[in-house]
Scaffold this active site. Structure first.
Site, PDB file in Angstrom:
ATOM      1  CE  LYS A  87      32.203 -18.113 -13.012  1.00 28.07           C
ATOM      2  NZ  LYS A  87      32.617 -18.306 -14.391  1.00 28.07           N
ATOM      3  CB  SER A 242      40.124 -12.302  -9.969  1.00 26.06           C
ATOM      4  OG  SER A 242      39.611 -13.611 -10.014  1.00 26.06           O
TER       5      SER A 242
END
Lengths: 298, 201
Positions: A87, A242
């Site tokens: 990212k 997550s």
């Protein structure tokens, strides 16, 4: 039979989009260590996303979230044979240059990190590495594609373990694509204006009935059923952040989500793979969060 | 005798949809293959590009891998592109040790042999029996390092075979499903029809 007269071209848009095609029907998993990357690959991930903290921790810890340490990215690249994504902050073209130099396979210009530019996204045509960008609606998706994104993911709300925003964004994007499909040619000008998107891309959607690049789903997926829901709604792959490594049994959950993404129409298989996975990540309601990452990006 | 053949496209993960569109454009009956009953209903199978390790896991989990290996041993036509070709090889270099090997042809393949995505490329290639070049996309493509004597090489790039056939098995390291050109898929359809009509007789 020699092909020596033909020259090879790297980094072209078809080559970038080609990798996005290869990732279809799969699961891209967030990982923060080489060990997690191995678990993801063992479970059948089609790619991993290298980042320094999973969104749930970014949310909890606060502060500025940035590109990961290159050492960590190198470690993850060395640990697995599948594609590695990483990212960069929205608008942070230098982080993107670094990620390209590191040889990552895909760059995610991501709202999960703290934006570096409040008006401009990265000019993704300047890179040979393909980009994926998030979108909450069709206009945002088309703006990112016009900047050179080879893949779009619906944003959802990362780090929540709550699929509601992912569903909202997917339905919004795919719903507008359907409506454009039944619009007449004169209405397309108004669609382009309303979406603040290039007319040529709107016309392309009217003709083909789909986004010009693959559409994946991200943000809040935590269970095999969540993944199958996204796929049944029309996503072509899923990102799980997550949801895997914040659960009780990451290896088993990761494998189950991979199988659910493949067999998303088969409720019997979904029932089987959903059983006995231990607790998913706890998750939070949308009224309990004070920062919506999905609102980042323009 | 020209019994209508159904061509399956393995739909566990990867670029299966693009193959379906090509086969539809060639007016063939197509079926996505995710389960054993799907596999039993088709006369040939396309194994698409994607991640070979992912597909390998899913082949094992679904039990499809064993059935497919048996069918291939009995001459079932298969066409693998990129990751599909890796799985069809008799040996894989730089794969995972637990990765499935379908052994559909006598080729040795190096996974990601052309490098990472930044090394992915497109270029025109010459293919034996085609009048004009074919535009080929190589995406984190595997390299064919060795071919056996019974393997026919239709095209090479920098000395490495990129389109090969052995009996009813066809494999490419590039992605004919990602360009509008249907000629490589036509080769596979004729392989399936040949195989199908010889079985009907």
């Amino acid at each position: 039979m020699s092909s020596s007269s033909h020259t090879a071209q790297v980094g072209s848009f078809p080559v970038k989009r080609g990798l996005a095609e290869m990732l279809k029907g799969g699961v891209i998993m967030d990982v923060v260590t080489p060990g997690q990357a191995k678990i993801a690959e063992d479970a059948g991930a089609c790619a991993v996303m290298a980042l320094e903290r999973v969104p749930a921790d970014i949310r909890k810890d606060g502060g500025v979230a940035r590109m990961s340490d290159p050492d960590m990215i190198e470690g993850i690249k060395a640990a697995v044979t599948i594609p590695v994504m990483a990212k960069a902050r929205i608008g942070h073209f230098v982080e993107a240059q670094i990620l390209q130099a590191l040889g990552v396979d895909f760059i995610d210009e991501s709202e999960v990190l703290t934006p570096a530019d409040e008006a401009h996204h990265i000019d993704k045509y300047k890179f040979t590495t393909p980009f994926v960008c998030g979108a909450t609606n069709l206009g945002e998706a088309l703006r990112r594609i016009s900047e050179g994104a080879a893949l779009i993911r619906s944003k959802g709300e990362a780090g929540t373990g709550n699929v509601v925003e992912a569903v909202r964004h997917l339905r919004s994007i795919l719903g507008d694509i359907k409506k454009i499909g039944s619009a007449d040619s004169a209405e397309l000008f108004e669609w382009a204006k309303r979406l603040q998107a290039p007319l040529s891309l709107v016309q392309e959607i009217a003709e083909t009935g789909k986004l010009p690049v693959p559409l994946f789903c991200a943000g809040g997926l935590a269970t095999p059923a969540d993944a199958a829901l996204a796929m049944q709604l029309g996503a072509e792959s899923v990102f799980v952040g997550s949801g895997i490594f914040k659960s009780d049994n990451p290896a088993a959950r990761a494998k189950a989500i991979v199988e659910a993404t493949t067999h998303y129409m088969d409720a019997k298989i979904l029932a089987k793979v959903s059983a006995g996975l231990g607790a998913p990540m706890t998750g939070i309601g949308m009224d309990e969060i004070n920062q919506r990452y999905a609102e980042r990006g323009w | 005798m020209n019994a209508r053949a159904t061509i399956g496209v393995l739909a566990l993960q990867g670029a299966f949809d693009a193959h379906v569109q090509h086969l539809n454009a060639l007016d063939t009956d197509v079926r996505l293959v995710k389960t054993e009953s799907d596999l039993q209903a088709v006369n040939g199978l396309v194994i698409p590009g994607g991640e070979s390790t992912t597909m390998s896991n899913l082949l094992v989990a679904s039990g499809l891998g064993k059935t497919l290996t048996k069918k291939i041993d009995a001459g079932f036509p298969v066409f693998g592109t990129c990751a599909g070709m890796i799985m069809m090889a008799h040996s894989i270099i730089d794969g995972r040790p637990d990765q499935i090997v379908l052994n559909a042809m006598d080729i040795q393949v190096r996974r990601n042999g052309y490098g990472r995505q930044n090394d992915s490329f497109e270029q025109d290639i010459d293919i034996k029996s085609f009048d004009t070049p074919f535009h080929a996309l190589f995406i984190r493509a595997p390299i064919i390092e060795k071919v056996g004597d019974d393997v026919e090489v239709f095209s090479t790039v920098n000395g490495h075979p990129v389109l090969v056939r052995q009996g009813t098995a066809l494999a490419s390291s590039f992605h004919p499903e990602l360009v509008p050109d249907l000629r490589v898929h036509e080769i596979f359809i004729s392989i399936v029809h040949e195989s199908n009509s010889s079985q009907v007789r």
